[in-house]
Design an enzyme around this catalytic site. Structure first.
Site, PDB file in Angstrom:
ATOM      1  N   PHE A  46       4.223  -6.417  -3.874  1.00  0.00           N
ATOM      2  CA  PHE A  46       3.616  -5.263  -3.211  1.00  0.00           C
ATOM      3  C   PHE A  46       4.146  -5.153  -1.783  1.00  0.00           C
ATOM      4  O   PHE A  46       4.281  -6.144  -1.093  1.00  0.00           O
ATOM      5  CB  PHE A  46       2.099  -5.454  -3.160  1.00  0.00           C
ATOM      6  CG  PHE A  46       1.375  -4.334  -2.487  1.00  0.00           C
ATOM      7  CD1 PHE A  46       0.967  -3.235  -3.220  1.00  0.00           C
ATOM      8  CD2 PHE A  46       1.113  -4.380  -1.135  1.00  0.00           C
ATOM      9  CE1 PHE A  46       0.292  -2.201  -2.601  1.00  0.00           C
ATOM     10  CE2 PHE A  46       0.448  -3.334  -0.512  1.00  0.00           C
ATOM     11  CZ  PHE A  46       0.039  -2.243  -1.251  1.00  0.00           C
ATOM     12  N   GLU A  60      -7.393  -7.500  -4.392  1.00  0.00           N
ATOM     13  CA  GLU A  60      -6.818  -8.293  -5.466  1.00  0.00           C
ATOM     14  C   GLU A  60      -7.841  -9.260  -6.019  1.00  0.00           C
ATOM     15  O   GLU A  60      -8.011  -9.373  -7.228  1.00  0.00           O
ATOM     16  CB  GLU A  60      -5.616  -9.082  -4.926  1.00  0.00           C
ATOM     17  CG  GLU A  60      -4.357  -8.274  -4.873  1.00  0.00           C
ATOM     18  CD  GLU A  60      -3.163  -9.122  -5.263  1.00  0.00           C
ATOM     19  OE1 GLU A  60      -2.937 -10.118  -4.560  1.00  0.00           O
ATOM     20  OE2 GLU A  60      -2.500  -8.812  -6.242  1.00  0.00           O
ATOM     21  N   ASP A  86      -2.193  -2.043  11.008  1.00  0.00           N
ATOM     22  CA  ASP A  86      -2.679  -1.391  12.227  1.00  0.00           C
ATOM     23  C   ASP A  86      -1.980  -1.892  13.472  1.00  0.00           C
ATOM     24  O   ASP A  86      -2.213  -1.397  14.568  1.00  0.00           O
ATOM     25  CB  ASP A  86      -4.189  -1.624  12.383  1.00  0.00           C
ATOM     26  CG  ASP A  86      -4.951  -1.167  11.170  1.00  0.00           C
ATOM     27  OD1 ASP A  86      -4.639  -0.067  10.686  1.00  0.00           O
ATOM     28  OD2 ASP A  86      -5.833  -1.901  10.711  1.00  0.00           O
ATOM     29  N   ASP A 143      -8.898   2.633  12.255  1.00  0.00           N
ATOM     30  CA  ASP A 143      -8.546   2.400  10.874  1.00  0.00           C
ATOM     31  C   ASP A 143      -9.834   2.519  10.065  1.00  0.00           C
ATOM     32  O   ASP A 143     -10.920   2.490  10.630  1.00  0.00           O
ATOM     33  CB  ASP A 143      -7.959   0.989  10.785  1.00  0.00           C
ATOM     34  CG  ASP A 143      -7.670   0.597   9.369  1.00  0.00           C
ATOM     35  OD1 ASP A 143      -7.205   1.471   8.629  1.00  0.00           O
ATOM     36  OD2 ASP A 143      -7.910  -0.565   9.022  1.00  0.00           O
ATOM     37  N   LYS A 144      -9.721   2.673   8.772  1.00  0.00           N
ATOM     38  CA  LYS A 144     -10.953   2.772   8.000  1.00  0.00           C
ATOM     39  C   LYS A 144     -11.347   1.442   7.393  1.00  0.00           C
ATOM     40  O   LYS A 144     -12.383   0.867   7.711  1.00  0.00           O
ATOM     41  CB  LYS A 144     -10.800   3.829   6.894  1.00  0.00           C
ATOM     42  CG  LYS A 144     -12.118   4.290   6.347  1.00  0.00           C
ATOM     43  CD  LYS A 144     -12.002   4.724   4.916  1.00  0.00           C
ATOM     44  CE  LYS A 144     -12.139   3.531   4.004  1.00  0.00           C
ATOM     45  NZ  LYS A 144     -11.959   3.829   2.621  1.00  0.00           N
TER      46      LYS A 144
END
EC number: 7.6.2.1
Lengths: 330, 981
Positions: free
Chosen positions: B562, B514, B840, B404-405
């Site tokens: 979200f 956030e 992930d 993952d980044k």
């Protein structure tokens, strides 16, 4: 959980911490050509002398091996040796003679050797009763002796196949017309005599059946003194074996002619076994055995050869240490 | 009361069921009524066994291992007369191994039991006869009304009725569930706010209709019926077992799910266990041993059939011979000798192999990996942790890493860095990546000058005199700025904590982005300081004079939350003056799709800015708003409320309703947040790729951001031949604008296929030449969706396997998992996934090895992972030191096992030839029985723990990707040597 032992400097060097960090002092040899060559040379220099000494010890042993199972069957019976040996009416006397090749120093051990004789067969090995051999008359402990446990409804002492097939060829040795005295005492293990075979156990009902397997025993002598039996009952590990018969406690000179009078009683003819008589002296390393010495010499000389080859290779086409192009994944 | 009768009657109707069986009905505060449903009690048991089932079940588990079952069989055989060995010979090792394993099982189970008992016996206040009474947790029943005090844990899944806080809200911490330490708000329905005191609570009679127990932590659908009035329930009213109450004196709630039916328990049920490749290979090796054993036995048995003959008179074969040695029944002799030899050669099967390997692996993971100081992150006080000890050696065989980044390669410390407001770009800083790019281009980077009055705070690294210190009021577009800052201050789900001053306040946010945005608003003079469920309070300093502030309260009407499919978040709020506004922030793609017409210039300029931000490696979000007419809002709100109270597919229906209002938006601007690379990442990646490991980056970021991060991490460089498959081409955009979905899909598929084919044709010419450039593939999520279709999958796989690095951007969590399993199944290589966030998890579970970064984005990734580390760079030590060593050690251990057992047994085998194939034993009974379990147990374990190569710090020499066949090959070599012995 792990933080407690992270802290102090002292902890960091404790053995346990070194263990968890996998940094315990360790021997990490790097096999450079020099090291490899030196190691091989070292092995060679150790092994060759050891081998030579061993070989020498083995060669100092004088051993005479005479096979007699065929020679002792008279010519007319050679076609059917089995019926010859089973016929009690034919005398089994036989004599053979040999010349002593080298001076033999006393004590000279006398063995009989049997080949192709499976004394280690499971059925055979099982067929004995250690309890009975030590304690004598015991009706219960003899079931293991099958199929030779009772005869005429009475237990056999000693019972079992091993005792039943006791070797019973006898040998007398004559040198220069005089009989050589053979010491037949102390041929069995002392522990066997003392702790495995009873002093108050006498042979009973032994070899009284229709089938007779081998030698008979004097019923007046206790089992602990029947040393031939004790030797025989310690079964061999391999199908080719020697068992001690006795000792000659006189030196034999070169070219002495020894005549052996023997009673060829034991049947190895039905299964094609060989019988041999062996006379041997001993060295500090035991009997005659070239194998150990040869093995040492062989390993030693191969190491030296390899060392020489490696040295040549290293001199002719040297290879740099840490050259990554030789790694398998390149 | 009449209402209560109906459902129970429908239950008795059985199959006709006018009521959906997927619902459960709970009568609050009414034990008798609930009794009919026979809900489960609240006592939990996580033990595997009880006193009675321990032996049978534990033994059953043990005998599922082939080796143990085999030894059981052999032990039984050795009690028969055919056995050459005493029964103890095989019984002792088996019982020692069983004993060892059972004691271990019992110990673990005992600990679980103790744990359960403590939990079951803890006390909670239950409403009984007008008062609170302390009761043990295990005695709790569905429908009970209970009180939980501050810092207390919820004993079951509760429906929040009332709280001592105003407006029926309470704060909970969900660390036990997902490891997130930020507080979350739960709010009771207004109707039930009053039931705080026991006197009031006694009067409460209600009926909860809700879904059946399930394991979804973040959803709940149900209704509360009080006095024939139906009110929708959402996860907002649910307090899950395992969470704890914070900042609230006490709450009153009613129990809805108990014991094993609580969501946390249902989650803990099925942990997918991974087996290592080595273990699976071991099974094959053991099978090979079995076949060796069988052929040895057969050979010996045939020999015995041939050997046995009456001519060996000393064997007494002439009369009453037992079957095993009867020369007249040779076939029977063969069969029975077979059995004999089976017992005799049983030592060839390494019975203690599994136990030894488990011990070794356990020590390796608990002592070496968990305590390695090189993998200890001092700043966060986090050691590495091996959550399973099954996979140690698998680490040494990894060939593909899927990373993952955000939070994995980068720090996940979000800093507000740049912004674009009303078509104007602000922010003067330069990111590390920009500097890197500039350096590559050969431009000298001047040290970024920092203005003296720049404000720097964790999470805020912005500097532009035009905006700071209230200077934005003099900007030409100050209205846009005001709107922009308000959007930042209002549109979020952040919770403020601590004192309500700008210096001391702390923001609790679900994601660091956030928090960074709210922090930015604070620094621009829009200080969000208090939140109630219906209001947001902002201290604004937009008046002309500096230092003068005004507290403004905005009524929050709706929050459209979200999630990863929506990729946006909206808030409908009412200004004190009655203005109704929808503020929306989200990913640029989703926002642009929903923009109204007009303002095309602004949209275009902002898009340019977004691309610039992206290429600087910044994370971007777009901000937009929409003024709502009251009647429009009212009609929409009705739909929203029905959707919210629906029992089925609530999520989906809410999304649909959200679509209705999130349109015709007006763009305000964009934010750009910097996420710095973690320490040591480029070096680590370089080392790993030198070790032959290929690294794929799978990220949700934009293609530009992803490529730049890849550059910064040494994954891509200019010498590489890059293949880029992107959906952002003009051709595709053109088709997209026409709007026909099927046409878009068809066109995209064609396009992807065309590109894949072209690249595949091109690839060999680079790949075959030794000096040619390395290949890299960049593909975005939309294209990936088509490329993963069965028809194109093979092409994608072949292409990507030839590339030394692959970057997938804009991928969804599901696609991450798909890519991982594509390589895992297609290439049959060992794969490793590393990530830190909830997105992930699927990828972590799909790969052979999952690694979680214990970072800022909660603990979900760690909970799903096999190993947890604090920093990406620790991967180097984990793979190249621990993985490789474990692998080599275990290979040696396995070979050692096979060698010692073969050497031992083959001696016995050769001896059989010298004993007339009778099966006479060569070893003493005790020697044979203890050989495996005692005499040779320790040396093997010592090799497994101490054996080392000289390479902890030798980089290249630590290359891991040894052919996976190595093990098989070497062990066969060892087997052959065993034969020669």
């Amino acid at each position: 959980m792990t933080d407690t032992d992270r802290g102090t400097q002292r902890d960091r060097h404790s053995a346990f911490s070194l263990f968890t960090q996998q940094s315990l002092p360790a021997c990490k040899p790097v096999l450079t050509p020099e090291w490899v060559i030196m190691t091989f040379l070292f092995i060679g220099f150790i092994f060759i002398p050891v081998g030579l000494v061993t070989l020498r010890a083995s060669h100092s042993v004088v051993e005479i091996v005479e096979r007699y199972d065929i020679g002792c069957v008279p010519e007319p019976f050679r076609i059917d040796k089995v019926s010859y040996i089973q016929d009690d009416s034919i005398p089994k006397n036989c004599s053979l003679s040999f010349k002593v090749p080298k001076y033999m120093k006393a004590p000279i051990y006398i063995y009989y050797q049997l080949d192709n004789y499976y004394q280690n067969h499971r059925r055979y090995v099982k067929s004995r009763s250690d309890k009975q051999l030590l304690h004598g008359q015991n009706e219960h402990g003899i079931s293991s002796c099958q199929p030779v446990e009772v005869n005429n409804d009475r237990p056999i002492i000693p019972c079992g196949l091993i005792a039943w097939s006791l070797f019973n060829d006898t040998f007398t040795f004559i040198r220069n017309r005089a009989e050589l005295k053979v010491n037949r005492k102390n041929i069995a293990w002392k522990s066997d005599r003392g702790h495995k075979f009873g002093k108050n156990v006498y042979p009973f009902n032994f070899q009284n059946g229709t089938l007779i397997g081998g030698g008979k025993l004097n019923p007046t002598i206790p089992l602990s003194d029947q040393e031939d039996l004790i030797v025989w009952m310690r079964t061999s590990a391999l199908p080719s074996f020697r068992k001690l018969y006795g000792r000659i406690e006189k030196d034999l000179d070169v070219d002495d002619v020894v005549v052996v009078h023997l009673m060829n009683n034991y049947n190895t003819y039905s299964f094609g076994g060989k019988k041999k008589l062996v006379l041997s002296t001993t060295s500090w390393l035991g009997g005659k055995n070239d194998f150990l010495g040869l093995a040492y010499v062989f390993i030693g000389s191969s190491s030296v050869t390899i060392a020489v080859v490696f040295t040549l290779l290293h001199l002719l086409s040297p290879r740099h240490y840490e050259d990554t192009s030789y790694l398998p994944w390149n | 009361m009449s209402g209560w009768g109906t459902p129970s009657r429908t239950v008795t109707l059985g199959r006709v069921q006018p009521q959906s069986p997927a619902l459960r009905t709970i009568y609050c505060n009414h034990r008798e009524a609930n009794f009919a449903h026979r809900y489960k009690g609240n006592s939990i048991s996580t033990t595997k066994y009880n006193v009675f089932t321990f032996l049978p079940k534990g033994l059953y588990e043990q005998f599922r291992r082939v080796a143990n079952l085999y030894f059981l069989m052999v032990s039984i055989l050795s009690a028969t007369p055919y056995s050459p060995v005493h029964p103890i010979t095989n019984m002792v090792p088996l019982s020692l191994v069983l004993l060892f394993s059972l004691i271990k099982e019992a110990f673990e189970d005992w600990q679980r039991f103790q744990n359960d008992m403590t939990i079951n016996n803890s006390l909670v206040d239950v409403l009984q006869a007008q008062g609170w009474e302390s009761l043990q947790w295990k005695k709790l029943q569905v429908g009970d009304i209970i009180r939980v005090k501050q810092d207390g844990f919820f004993p079951a899944d509760l429906l929040l009725l009332a709280s001592t806080n105003v407006d029926g809200i309470c704060y909970i911490e969900t660390a036990n569930l997902d490891g997130e330490t930020n507080l979350k708000i739960r709010k009771a329905l207004e109707r039930t706010w009053d039931y705080v005191t026991p006197e009031k609570a006694c009067e409460f009679k209600g009926e909860v209709q809700c879904e059946q127990p399930n394991n979804s932590l973040y959803t709940f659908t149900g209704n509360l019926v009080v006095d024939n009035q139906t009110m929708p329930l959402s996860p907002n009213q649910i307090l899950l077992r395992g969470c704890s109450l914070k900042n609230t004196d006490y709450i009153v709630g009613t129990v809805i799910f108990t014991g094993h039916e609580t969501k946390v328990m249902m989650n803990s049920m099925n942990v997918p266990s991974k087996r290592s490749t080595l273990e699976r290979k071991l099974d094959k090796l053991i099978l090979a041993l079995f076949s060796t054993l069988f052929s040895m036995c057969l050979l010996g048995a045939i020999g015995s059939g041939i050997f046995i003959d009456r001519k060996y008179y000393y064997l007494g074969l002439s009369q009453s011979v037992e079957d095993q040695f009867n020369p007249s029944k040779r076939f029977l002799v063969i069969i029975l000798t077979m059995l004999t030899l089976l017992t005799l050669y049983s030592t060839i099967i390494p019975i203690s192999l599994y136990v030894s390997i488990e011990t070794i692996k356990f020590i390796q993971s608990s002592q070496f990996i968990n305590k390695d100081l090189n993998m200890y992150h001092a700043e966060s006080n986090t050691p590495a942790s091996a959550r399973t000890s099954n996979l140690n050696e698998e680490l040494g065989q990894v060939e593909y890493i899927f990373s993952d980044k955000t939070g994995t390669l980068t720090r996940n410390l979000m800093e507000f860095f740049k912004c674009s407001i009303g078509g104007e770009m602000y922010g003067t800083g330069m990111t590390e990546i920009e500097m890197g790019v500039a350096e590559r281009k050969g431009i000298k980077v001047q040290e970024a000058k920092t203005s003296t009055n720049s404000l720097r705070e964790k999470g805020f690294n912005f500097d532009d005199v035009r905006l700071m210190q209230g200077a934005w009021r003099h900007e030409p577009n100050h209205d846009a700025c005001k709107e922009y800052f308000r959007c930042l201050a209002i549109c979020h789900t952040v919770l403020p904590e601590g004192e309500e001053t700008p210096e001391k306040i702390r923001y609790q946010a679900a994601s660091p982005d956030e928090a960074a945005l709210v922090l930015a608003a604070k620094n621009f003079g829009f200080f969000f300081y208090r939140r109630t469920p219906t209001m947001i309070y902002v201290r604004e300093s937009h008046v002309e004079k500096m230092g003068k502030t005004q507290d403004v309260s905005y009524e929050i009407l709706n929050v459209l939350e979200f999630n990863s499919t929506r990729k946006r978040q909206s808030v409908v709020c009412r200004y004190p003056d009655g203005r109704l506004v929808l503020y929306c922030k989200g990913a640029d793609t989703v926002i642009y799709e929903r923009l109204g017409t007009g303002n095309d210039d602004l949209n275009k300029v902002t898009r340019v800015h977004l691309e610039q931000f992206g290429s600087a490696g910044l994370r971007t979000l777009c901000l937009a708003y929409r003024d709502l007419a009251p009647d429009l809002y009212e009609s929409w709100n009705e739909k929203f409320i029905t959707a919210k109270s629906s029992l089925r597919d609530r999520e989906k229906r809410l999304d649909e309703v959200a679509e209705l209002i999130e349109k015709e938006l007006i763009l305000i601007g964009a934010t750009a947040i910097e996420d710095k690379l973690q320490e040591g990442v480029p070096n680590c990646i370089q080392t790993l790729s030198r070790a032959g490991i290929k690294i794929w980056v799978l990220t949700g970021d934009k293609i530009e951001t992803a490529i730049n991060i890849a550059y910064a991490c040494n994954l891509l460089n200019n010498e590489m031949k890059q293949f880029i498959i992107s959906s952002e081409t003009d051709a595709i955009r053109e088709v997209e604008e026409r709007g026909d979905q099927t046409e878009i899909a068809r066109f995209m598929k064609e396009e992807v296929k065309k590109q894949l084919k072209q690249f595949l044709d091109e690839a060999p010419q680079y790949f075959c030449s030794p000096s040619g450039p390395k290949l890299a593939l960049v593909i975005d999520g939309k294209c990936l969706m088509y490329a993963l279709e069965p028809s194109l999958r093979i092409m994608l796989l072949t292409l990507s396997l030839n590339c030394s690095s692959v970057v997938c951007c804009r991928v969804s969590p599901l696609q991450k998992a798909q890519v991982t399993s594509l390589v895992k199944k297609g290439a049959r290589k060992i794969t490793l996934s590393i990530g830190d966030g909830a997105n992930d998890v699927s990828m972590i579970q799909a790969a052979h090895i999952g690694i979680g970064i214990s970072g800022l984005e909660g603990m979900q990734a760690v909970m799903a992972s096999d190993f947890a580390i604090a920093q990406f760079r620790f991967l180097e030590d984990l793979l190249l030191v621990h993985g490789r060593w474990s692998y080599i050690r275990l290979c040696k251990v396995v070979m050692y096992f096979f060698y010692k057992n073969l050497a031992f047994t083959l001696t016995q085998f050769w001896f059989t030839f010298g004993t007339g194939f009778s099966g006479q034993r060569f070893y003493d009974d005790w020697f044979q029985s203890l050989y495996n379990v005692i005499f040779t147990a320790l040396p093997v374990v010592i090799v497994g723990l101490f054996d080392q190569e000289n390479c902890r710090n030798m980089g290249l020499f630590c290359s891991v990707s040894i052919s996976s066949l190595l093990l098989l090959r070497i062990s066969f070599k060892f087997n052959e040597q065993g034969f020669r012995w």
